[in-house]
Structures are given as C-alpha cells and as structure tokens.
Design an enzyme around this catalytic site. Structure first.
Site, PDB file in Angstrom:
ATOM      1  N   LEU A 179      69.553  67.155  52.104  1.00 30.46           N
ATOM      2  CA  LEU A 179      68.222  66.572  52.287  1.00 30.46           C
ATOM      3  C   LEU A 179      68.160  65.069  52.069  1.00 30.46           C
ATOM      4  O   LEU A 179      67.463  64.367  52.779  1.00 30.46           O
ATOM      5  CB  LEU A 179      67.197  67.276  51.380  1.00 30.46           C
ATOM      6  CG  LEU A 179      66.497  68.434  52.064  1.00 30.46           C
ATOM      7  CD1 LEU A 179      67.412  69.622  52.187  1.00 30.46           C
ATOM      8  CD2 LEU A 179      65.235  68.802  51.358  1.00 30.46           C
TER       9      LEU A 179
ATOM     10  N   ARG B 138      58.633  61.483  33.655  1.00 29.85           N
ATOM     11  CA  ARG B 138      57.804  61.618  34.858  1.00 29.85           C
ATOM     12  C   ARG B 138      57.531  63.074  35.189  1.00 29.85           C
ATOM     13  O   ARG B 138      56.491  63.390  35.770  1.00 29.85           O
ATOM     14  CB  ARG B 138      58.517  60.964  36.052  1.00 29.85           C
ATOM     15  CG  ARG B 138      58.511  59.449  36.012  1.00 29.85           C
ATOM     16  CD  ARG B 138      59.097  58.917  37.286  1.00 29.85           C
ATOM     17  NE  ARG B 138      58.612  59.708  38.413  1.00 29.85           N
ATOM     18  CZ  ARG B 138      59.294  59.920  39.529  1.00 29.85           C
ATOM     19  NH1 ARG B 138      60.477  59.389  39.699  1.00 29.85           N
ATOM     20  NH2 ARG B 138      58.784  60.654  40.502  1.00 29.85           N
TER      21      ARG B 138
ATOM     22  N   LYS C 249      54.464  70.136  38.565  1.00 32.16           N
ATOM     23  CA  LYS C 249      54.111  68.743  38.881  1.00 32.16           C
ATOM     24  C   LYS C 249      53.928  68.573  40.392  1.00 32.16           C
ATOM     25  O   LYS C 249      52.953  67.990  40.849  1.00 32.16           O
ATOM     26  CB  LYS C 249      55.216  67.806  38.383  1.00 32.16           C
ATOM     27  CG  LYS C 249      55.128  66.397  38.936  1.00 32.16           C
ATOM     28  CD  LYS C 249      56.281  65.531  38.508  1.00 32.16           C
ATOM     29  CE  LYS C 249      57.507  65.593  39.376  1.00 32.16           C
ATOM     30  NZ  LYS C 249      57.368  64.955  40.697  1.00 32.16           N
ATOM     31  N   ASN C 250      54.869  69.106  41.155  1.00 36.09           N
ATOM     32  CA  ASN C 250      54.817  68.896  42.611  1.00 36.09           C
ATOM     33  C   ASN C 250      53.700  69.677  43.294  1.00 36.09           C
ATOM     34  O   ASN C 250      53.339  69.386  44.425  1.00 36.09           O
ATOM     35  CB  ASN C 250      56.162  69.243  43.254  1.00 36.09           C
ATOM     36  CG  ASN C 250      57.190  68.155  43.010  1.00 36.09           C
ATOM     37  OD1 ASN C 250      56.880  67.112  42.413  1.00 36.09           O
ATOM     38  ND2 ASN C 250      58.409  68.375  43.451  1.00 36.09           N
TER      39      ASN C 250
ATOM     40  N   ASP D 193      66.053  69.743  44.469  1.00 33.02           N
ATOM     41  CA  ASP D 193      65.629  69.359  43.119  1.00 33.02           C
ATOM     42  C   ASP D 193      66.386  70.119  42.024  1.00 33.02           C
ATOM     43  O   ASP D 193      66.193  69.842  40.839  1.00 33.02           O
ATOM     44  CB  ASP D 193      64.117  69.579  42.950  1.00 33.02           C
ATOM     45  CG  ASP D 193      63.297  68.502  43.650  1.00 33.02           C
ATOM     46  OD1 ASP D 193      63.894  67.509  44.119  1.00 33.02           O
ATOM     47  OD2 ASP D 193      62.070  68.650  43.726  1.00 33.02           O
TER      48      ASP D 193
ATOM     49  N   CYS E 166      63.942  53.779  46.890  1.00 33.42           N
ATOM     50  CA  CYS E 166      64.038  54.977  46.054  1.00 33.42           C
ATOM     51  C   CYS E 166      65.509  55.230  45.745  1.00 33.42           C
ATOM     52  O   CYS E 166      66.373  55.057  46.601  1.00 33.42           O
ATOM     53  CB  CYS E 166      63.448  56.155  46.814  1.00 33.42           C
ATOM     54  SG  CYS E 166      63.672  57.716  45.985  1.00 33.42           S
TER      55      CYS E 166
ATOM     56  N   ARG F 250      63.975  57.629  52.176  1.00 38.82           N
ATOM     57  CA  ARG F 250      62.673  58.297  52.086  1.00 38.82           C
ATOM     58  C   ARG F 250      61.542  57.577  52.839  1.00 38.82           C
ATOM     59  O   ARG F 250      60.563  57.108  52.240  1.00 38.82           O
ATOM     60  CB  ARG F 250      62.290  58.520  50.626  1.00 38.82           C
ATOM     61  CG  ARG F 250      63.313  59.347  49.905  1.00 38.82           C
ATOM     62  CD  ARG F 250      62.909  59.659  48.510  1.00 38.82           C
ATOM     63  NE  ARG F 250      61.977  60.783  48.423  1.00 38.82           N
ATOM     64  CZ  ARG F 250      61.573  61.297  47.276  1.00 38.82           C
ATOM     65  NH1 ARG F 250      62.005  60.806  46.137  1.00 38.82           N
ATOM     66  NH2 ARG F 250      60.739  62.312  47.254  1.00 38.82           N
ATOM     67  N   PRO F 251      61.664  57.509  54.162  1.00 39.84           N
ATOM     68  CA  PRO F 251      60.587  56.883  54.943  1.00 39.84           C
ATOM     69  C   PRO F 251      59.344  57.781  55.004  1.00 39.84           C
ATOM     70  O   PRO F 251      59.398  58.951  54.617  1.00 39.84           O
ATOM     71  CB  PRO F 251      61.216  56.753  56.335  1.00 39.84           C
ATOM     72  CG  PRO F 251      62.250  57.820  56.392  1.00 39.84           C
ATOM     73  CD  PRO F 251      62.740  58.052  54.986  1.00 39.84           C
ATOM     74  N   ILE F 252      58.230  57.218  55.509  1.00 40.28           N
ATOM     75  CA  ILE F 252      57.011  58.030  55.679  1.00 40.28           C
ATOM     76  C   ILE F 252      56.595  58.033  57.154  1.00 40.28           C
ATOM     77  O   ILE F 252      55.438  58.278  57.484  1.00 40.28           O
ATOM     78  CB  ILE F 252      55.855  57.527  54.779  1.00 40.28           C
ATOM     79  CG1 ILE F 252      55.610  56.025  54.981  1.00 40.28           C
ATOM     80  CG2 ILE F 252      56.102  57.847  53.331  1.00 40.28           C
ATOM     81  CD1 ILE F 252      54.217  55.594  54.579  1.00 40.28           C
ATOM     82  N   ASP F 253      57.573  57.755  58.029  1.00 38.47           N
ATOM     83  CA  ASP F 253      57.266  57.658  59.456  1.00 38.47           C
ATOM     84  C   ASP F 253      56.619  58.929  60.013  1.00 38.47           C
ATOM     85  O   ASP F 253      55.730  58.867  60.866  1.00 38.47           O
ATOM     86  CB  ASP F 253      58.542  57.333  60.250  1.00 38.47           C
ATOM     87  CG  ASP F 253      59.652  58.347  60.000  1.00 38.47           C
ATOM     88  OD1 ASP F 253      59.909  58.666  58.816  1.00 38.47           O
ATOM     89  OD2 ASP F 253      60.255  58.844  60.969  1.00 38.47           O
ATOM     90  N   LEU F 254      57.024  60.097  59.501  1.00 41.48           N
ATOM     91  CA  LEU F 254      56.485  61.351  60.053  1.00 41.48           C
ATOM     92  C   LEU F 254      55.013  61.522  59.676  1.00 41.48           C
ATOM     93  O   LEU F 254      54.219  62.046  60.466  1.00 41.48           O
ATOM     94  CB  LEU F 254      57.318  62.549  59.571  1.00 41.48           C
ATOM     95  CG  LEU F 254      58.810  62.498  59.945  1.00 41.48           C
ATOM     96  CD1 LEU F 254      59.564  63.653  59.319  1.00 41.48           C
ATOM     97  CD2 LEU F 254      58.990  62.506  61.470  1.00 41.48           C
TER      98      LEU F 254
ATOM     99  N   ARG G 199      56.279  57.568  44.441  1.00 39.91           N
ATOM    100  CA  ARG G 199      56.204  57.697  45.900  1.00 39.91           C
ATOM    101  C   ARG G 199      55.133  58.690  46.336  1.00 39.91           C
ATOM    102  O   ARG G 199      54.524  58.537  47.394  1.00 39.91           O
ATOM    103  CB  ARG G 199      57.550  58.146  46.464  1.00 39.91           C
ATOM    104  CG  ARG G 199      58.698  57.262  46.132  1.00 39.91           C
ATOM    105  CD  ARG G 199      59.934  57.756  46.834  1.00 39.91           C
ATOM    106  NE  ARG G 199      59.715  57.822  48.274  1.00 39.91           N
ATOM    107  CZ  ARG G 199      59.752  56.789  49.081  1.00 39.91           C
ATOM    108  NH1 ARG G 199      60.011  55.588  48.602  1.00 39.91           N
ATOM    109  NH2 ARG G 199      59.537  56.933  50.378  1.00 39.91           N
TER     110      ARG G 199
END
Ligand code: UD1
Length: 420
Positions: A329, A399, A22-23, A307, A116, A121-125, A92
């Site tokens: 993580l 999912r 999936k990933n 995971d 989440c 889980r930011p997306i700043d990067l 996400r």
C-alpha cells in the site's frame, strides 16, 4: 519531549480493554459537519489525533466537549470554512473535512497535508471525485480551494485505487449532494462501514454498505438528524496487543473488541502457532509451542492491514525461520526496519519486501519512533529485548494509542514515560 523506558524479557499477565477506533472516530467527527443538531459520540479514544481534529472544528466555530471518552459537537454556528496549515500539517486525516464543508457550504479551503514519513500519500483521488460532482478546485498557496456555489451533484465515481479517507470524504460529500452518487472500488474497511451506517440511520439512503460498490442518495443540502452512537473498537490497537501477547509468548485477554474485524490478523497468529479463544466481544491468545515463520502481503480490507505490518515484523524476529512481508500500500513503510536492526533483528530489505530471519536475541538500546505504527513495533520488540530500550519521539505513539504505558504496566511490564 517524552520518551519511553521499557525493560524487556517480560511475560504478560491479565487482560486489556481496547479503546475505540481512532480511524473510525476521525471521519465520524468530520461527519458532524453535516448535522443540524448537536451530536454525541461515545467510546472515543483519548488520543492526540482526536484532539487535533476537534481543535480544527473549534477553529471553524464549532463547540466541542470531550470528557471520559464522550464527545459532544455542535457545528450549527460555524463561522469559517478554512482548515489551516498549522493543524492539517500535523495530521493528514484533517483532509476529511473537505467533503463535508464543501457539500454543506458550497465553498471551503483546506490546506494540502504535505509530506509523510510512510510515502507520498497524494489526495488526487479525493479532488478528482469532487470535481466530477461539480466542484471547481484549484490549488492556491498550498491550499485546496473548492467551490460549488449551487451545491454538489451526484455522480458516478470510479476510484483508480482503493482509498479509505477518499471513500469517507466522497460518501460525506454525496450525503448532502443533489441526486445519486455511486462509488465503484470503494474502501470496505470497518471504519468506512460505520460511517455509512450512521449516515444511513441519519436519513441518507446508502445501498451496498460494506461492499466495493456504494450508492448514496443525497439530501440536496438538507442537514441530517444524527443521533448519539458509540465508535467501534480499534482493530489496530487490538492487533497490536495481540502481537504483544504473542511476542512475549504469554496468555493475554483482550476485551471490548470486534473479532470479525480482526479475522486476518487472528488467522496469521494462528498460522504462527498461537491458539486463540474467541468470544463475542473478547478473546484470549495463548502461547505457541514453536513460533512459526509466516508470509504476509498487505492489502486493503479484508486483506492483511498495512497498519499491522510493522508489529508483525517485530513478532517475526522471534519466529523459528524466515518470514517475508510484502508492503503493497505504501512505498516507504519500512522505516522501522533500521531501528529493529539496531535492536539486533535480522531483516533484509529488497524493494517492497522484507525478509526476517529468527529467532533473534534482541538487546535493548536507544531507538527512534518514525511513525505511529512503526513506534508500536519498537515497543513490541522492546518487550523481548534483553535490558532496557529507550524509545524516543513517542509523540507518534500518542497520536493513536491511548494510555499505552498504563495498559502495559497493568499487564506487568516495566514501562515508564520520561522527559528527554
Ligand atoms: C487510511 C488510514 C491509515 C491506513 C490507510 C491504509 C485513516 C485516518 N488512516 O489512510 O491508517 O494506513 O488508510 O489502510 O483512516 N492514494 C492515492 N491518491 C489518493 C488517495 C490515496 O494515490 O487520493 C494512495 C495512497 O498513497 C496509498 C493508497 O492510495 O498508497 C491507500 O491510501 P488511503 O487508503 O487513502 O490511506 P488513508 O486514507 O490516507
């Protein structure tokens, strides 16, 4: 809503075919936004997250067909570049369309993913890197609004933290950028490696594939000629079924796997006393005489995967002695602990560490799935619990695990899906 009924105290028999990852499939589907022609992906898992991303692409105007693990996607005639909240809030990983849309069209709007269960889980990067590549980014009404009217330009990106979807997003953005992009501290997960390999085969020169330092030579907005390919096997699904074999102390064979991607997981199972016979694309796990306790620290690939943390925690409840698991993580990835405790597990939490003392006699009851991998940990615990365990909110499982109950039924487990 569906829930799962599982009768415990089973021994598993037989073999299980692992689905595609999936990933890996998610960024590869987003990558089709960079293609000048129709793209065909094989070995795609039939799970909800994949359908969610296809729906997002369809909303943008792409044509998608999904049949028998094969997807055909044509993004030639996109009519929209806005990824709406309705879809992004449910997954996400939808953020993976940000880099491709921006680099191809010079503008896009993607909803911020929101909260989440496993952490902030930011997306700043992702955003910082795109700004370095010349994008103007603002947040308006919950949307990331990104502009780069003349296209993105290559830049030297240094990620403060290793980010998997962040690396994928920037690699895809860099693929059509003008000039060369370097990424320092890139993720080395096999899923990122496959994305880089397919892009490389499609005309984007990428150096350092599989390393933490990538160099991507952009095509200056020339769309790519992406040929058909198969998605790599799902190492997390494989690891989960290895834990199913282990927790029930059974002999179990997995087919359609890439053992190299499972090295740290297999090493931990061997440390616990399980014998593993490994071949090129299949392996068999054998029972342990005594299940030994272990120490796990989650890390980025090639370290032990976060995971797989929840599944190993379930397994540790059956080890003879005290195991420790440290989650490095995500700040809140112990949601399964209270549910495992309800089944009778002896787990103590202290900050980012869990101490699990076994073996515990688990007994079936009602439990609640909280996120994708936490849900699979509950399934594993249910396999050894006395009596019936009912797992609620299994939409989390759907999912990412294809036909989980069918695969377990084939191994002799009494498991069935029921309606609340
Ligand atoms: C991916 C996987 C997920 C896995 C995770 C870690 C997919 C679709 N999902 O998630 O299954 O658990 O990798 O292996 O492939 N971070 C920031 N800022 C950012 C981005 C990330 O601070 O802009 C932090 C995160 O909060 C987290 C860490 O970096 O603490 C790693 O996250 P990341 O690798 O980005 O996870 P995902 O790509 O979302």
């Amino acid at each position: 809503m569906d829930y799962l009924q599982i009768q415990g105290h089973t021994t598993l028999h037989g073999s299980i075919a692992v689905s595609g990852s999936k990933n890996a499939a998610l960024p590869l589907i987003a990558m089709t936004l960079l293609s000048q022609t129709k793209v065909c992906l094989g070995n795609v898992p039939d799970v909800v997250d994949i359908k969610t991303l296809l729906k997002l692409l369809q909303n943008l105007g792409a044509t998608c067909h999904f049949d028998d693990h094969r997807i055909t996607i044509d993004t030639c005639c996109l009519t929209d570049t806005k990824a709406n909240y309705d879809i992004v809030k449910t997954m996400r990983a939808s953020i993976l369309v940000l880099g491709p849309l921006l680099t191809r069209f010079g503008h896009c709007e993607v909803s911020l993913p929101g909260g989440c269960a496993i952490g902030q889980r930011p997306i700043d990067l992702h955003l910082k890197a795109l700004e370095k590549m010349g994008a103007t980014i603002s947040i308006k009404s919950g949307y990331v609004v990104a502009e780069a009217a003349n296209g993105l330009v290559g830049a030297a990106i240094i990620f403060d933290k290793i980010t998997v979807t962040g690396t994928a997003n920037i690699v895809m953005a860099a693929a059509l950028a003008r000039g060369t992009t370097t990424i320092t501290n890139a993720a080395r997960e096999p899923e990122v490696v496959q994305l880089c390999e397919i892009l490389h085969q499609s005309g984007v020169i990428i150096e350092g594939i599989g390393s933490a330092y990538l160099t991507i030579h952009g095509t200056d907005r020339a769309l790519l000629d992406i040929r058909s390919f198969d998605v790599i096997p799902d190492r997390i699904e494989a690891g989960t079924y290895l834990c199913a074999g282990a927790i029930t102390n059974s002999t179990l064979t997995l087919t359609n796997i890439e053992p190299k991607h499972l090295e740290t997981v297999i090493a931990k199972l061997e440390e616990m006393g399980f014998r593993c016979d490994i071949a090129q694309d299949h392996m068999t796990i054998h029972p342990a005489k005594t299940i030994k306790p272990i120490t796990i620290i989650t890390q980025e690939y090639p370290g032990f995967p976060t995971d797989m943390q929840a599944q190993f925690m379930a397994l540790c409840t059956q080890a003879e002695g005290t195991s420790t698991i440290e989650e490095r993580l995500f700040e809140n990835r112990f949601m399964h602990v209270s549910e495992l405790q309800r089944l009778g597990a002896d787990i103590k939490l202290s900050g980012h560490s869990a101490t699990i003392t076994g073996p515990s006699k688990l007994s079936g009851t009602d439990v609640m799935a909280t996120d994708l991998r936490a849900s699979s940990a509950l399934v594993l615990a249910a396999l050894v619990a006395e009596g019936e365990t009912d797992i609620h909110r299994i939409y989390h499982l759907d999912r990412g695990y294809e036909k989980l109950e069918k695969k377990l039924q084939a191994l002799g487990v009494f498991i069935q899906r029921a309606k609340e």
